[in-house]
Design a protein around this motif. Structure first.
Motif, PDB file in Angstrom:
ATOM      1  N   ASN A   1       8.139  96.868  59.115  1.00  0.00           N
ATOM      2  CA  ASN A   1       7.737  96.021  58.831  1.00  0.00           C
ATOM      3  C   ASN A   1       8.696  95.593  60.319  1.00  0.00           C
ATOM      4  O   ASN A   1       8.494  95.852  61.356  1.00  0.00           O
ATOM      5  N   ARG A   2       7.754  94.173  59.821  1.00  0.00           N
ATOM      6  CA  ARG A   2       8.335  93.033  61.230  1.00  0.00           C
ATOM      7  C   ARG A   2      10.377  92.938  61.931  1.00  0.00           C
ATOM      8  O   ARG A   2      10.478  93.156  62.585  1.00  0.00           O
ATOM      9  N   PHE A   3      11.433  93.137  60.317  1.00  0.00           N
ATOM     10  CA  PHE A   3      12.555  92.995  60.818  1.00  0.00           C
ATOM     11  C   PHE A   3      12.826  94.553  61.436  1.00  0.00           C
ATOM     12  O   PHE A   3      13.543  94.697  62.290  1.00  0.00           O
ATOM     13  N   GLN A   4      12.421  95.865  60.760  1.00  0.00           N
ATOM     14  CA  GLN A   4      12.812  96.646  61.813  1.00  0.00           C
ATOM     15  C   GLN A   4      11.453  96.646  63.476  1.00  0.00           C
ATOM     16  O   GLN A   4      13.208  97.454  63.730  1.00  0.00           O
ATOM     17  N   LEU A   5      10.709  96.030  63.253  1.00  0.00           N
ATOM     18  CA  LEU A   5      10.215  96.541  64.743  1.00  0.00           C
ATOM     19  C   LEU A   5      11.749  95.174  65.502  1.00  0.00           C
ATOM     20  O   LEU A   5      11.298  96.064  66.729  1.00  0.00           O
ATOM     21  N   GLY A   6      11.660  94.142  64.949  1.00  0.00           N
ATOM     22  CA  GLY A   6      12.799  93.616  65.387  1.00  0.00           C
ATOM     23  C   GLY A   6      14.321  93.941  66.175  1.00  0.00           C
ATOM     24  O   GLY A   6      14.538  94.606  67.688  1.00  0.00           O
TER      25      GLY A   6
END
Lengths: 366, 88
Positions: free
Chosen positions: B63-68
């Protein structure tokens, strides 16, 4: 606009989209200031009002961020009477980083190192713990000159003796080094770790001054700490010392000239005093480092939540594990984003990742 | 005494971003939404999703959080550095 363009060092052209803008947080600025700087650099000059609206920052936080940027020379403004109408322009990132770097540069005074070394030696001598220690000279002859004290009369002799001691069945090797590296990169390269020692399970501790450029976001020690090799930065490393198993200590005979060899101490009283010194410096450095590595203090619950999300949990599954409601999860994250001055989950991840709050589970291409 | 080497920390995972990925990540790091980032890059919002999906797959995150988190950790956005950012 025309006014600001004349100031030397002010950006004239916008940085192309996508170019990396350096993080100013690592140089001690707030995340608000960092965000504002980033915006000015990427999207060009703006008024205070526009910044506040675009970033969704309260006016007071915007004003504080701009004041911070002005104070450190990262941005300049026109001089309209109404603060909100002033047009702000950022300096080129490279110039700003150089400014901040030099502002933070704390080269150490070599004489203070010599004084600190002599101070400790004098204390050992006058307290009677090592009364036989020569005052300022080195002993005339190599070898034992008192009970539990030996003079190794050259640097090479010191190295050989150290290698001999370290070659035995030892458990701990503690090093204090007052040598300062000019920057974080060379500090990494210079760390005296011997892979063979780690393989043998010897626990190594290294205390050294922070690199002169004071780069707070370099957390190389953070990456190695927790293994059998631990390294901490300390602002005050009092002298050069190598200690093995709280049993043997090596200290240069002359802090000005390592070629004059080392003292080897094996007397329990001296070694105890030196081990105590190391202990005190070590715990101070650990405390100091913890304060620096985590400019954002997460509560235990926040940390648990972030750790779960980092492994791929959804809000709901994380909430289940923490036995809180999904709504609480949302609220905690919202509060965290406000504290960090970011707007969305991606930015939240980016900031926490850069701060090394948690380690992402990565499986990247090689 | 000891030789100069650090055994434990040299295996930093590597990922190379294309120019387009880099540009997109920079915009999202500024707080852009998918739609506004797409507009600025002159691509569709769907392309934005695809680029990010692809990036997440390569990093092995969901997800986006992990990507960040991963990009921040690897200092692929917002952080300069001749040592870390210059390979792509």
């Amino acid at each position: 606009m025309t006014e600001t363009m004349r100031i030397d060092g002010v950006t004239r052209t916008r940085v192309p989209l996508g170019a990396a803008v350096p993080s100013l947080v690592r140089w001690g600025l707030s995340s608000d200031a960092d965000l504002v700087f980033r915006t000015l650099t990427t999207f060009g000059s703006r008024t205070e009002r526009t910044l506040a609206v675009e970033l969704g920052l309260p006016a007071r936080r915007t004003a504080e961020a701009l004041a911070e940027l002005r104070e450190c020379g990262a941005a300049v403004s026109t001089t309209e009477a109404r603060a909100m109408s002033r047009i702000w322009t950022s300096r080129r990132p490279a110039v700003v980083v150089e400014l901040l770097r030099s502002r933070q540069l704390r080269p150490m005074d070599p004489e203070s190192r010599v004084r600190s070394h002599r101070g400790i030696m004098t204390a050992l001598r006058t307290s009677g713990i090592a009364a036989a220690l020569p005052a300022t000279t080195v002993p005339g002859l190599p070898g034992d000159f008192a009970d539990g004290m030996r003079y190794l009369s050259s640097r090479a002799a010191g190295r050989m003796r150290l290698a001999e001691v370290v070659g035995q069945d030892i458990h701990e090797l503690w090093t204090m080094s007052p040598d300062q590296s000019p920057d974080a990169e060379s500090a990494r390269a210079a760390a005296p770790v011997d892979a063979a020692l780690l393989d043998r399970g010897v626990r190594c501790r290294l205390l050294r001054p922070p690199p002169a450029d004071g780069d707070r976001l370099d957390v190389s020690s953070h990456l190695v700490n927790g293994t059998s090799y631990q390294c901490y930065d300390s602002d005050e490393v009092p002298l050069r010392m190598i200690m093995v198993d709280r049993r043997v200590a090596f200290i240069p005979a002359d802090p000005r000239d390592l070629e004059r060899g080392y003292f080897e101490f094996t007397g329990p009283a001296v070694v105890d005093a030196l081990a105590g010194l190391f202990d005190r410096q070590w715990s101070a450095a650990v405390t100091q480092q913890q304060a620096l590595v985590a400019p954002i203090q997460l509560s235990e619950r926040e940390h648990a939540l972030i750790a779960l999300l980092a492994t791929g949990h959804t809000d709901r599954t994380a909430a289940d594990i923490l036995t809180i409601s999904p709504r609480s999860v949302t609220n905690m994250l919202r509060a965290l984003m406000d504290r960090l001055g970011v707007e969305n989950r991606f930015q939240l991840g980016l900031t926490l990742g850069a701060l090394r709050v948690v380690t992402p589970p990565m499986n990247p291409e090689s | 005494m000891a030789r100069d080497c650090i055994p434990t920390m040299s295996q930093k995972p590597k990922i190379n971003l294309s120019d387009r990925e880099r540009a997109l990540v920079a915009l999202l790091a500024q707080g852009c939404t998918d739609v506004s980032a797409a507009e600025q890059l002159g691509i569709s919002a769907r392309s934005v999703t695809n680029i990010l999906r692809n990036l997440m797959d390569r990093l092995g995150v969901d997800n986006r959080f992990q990507l960040g988190l991963a990009l921040g950790f690897l200092r692929k956005a917002n952080v300069p550095g001749p040592s870390d950012g210059g390979e792509g």
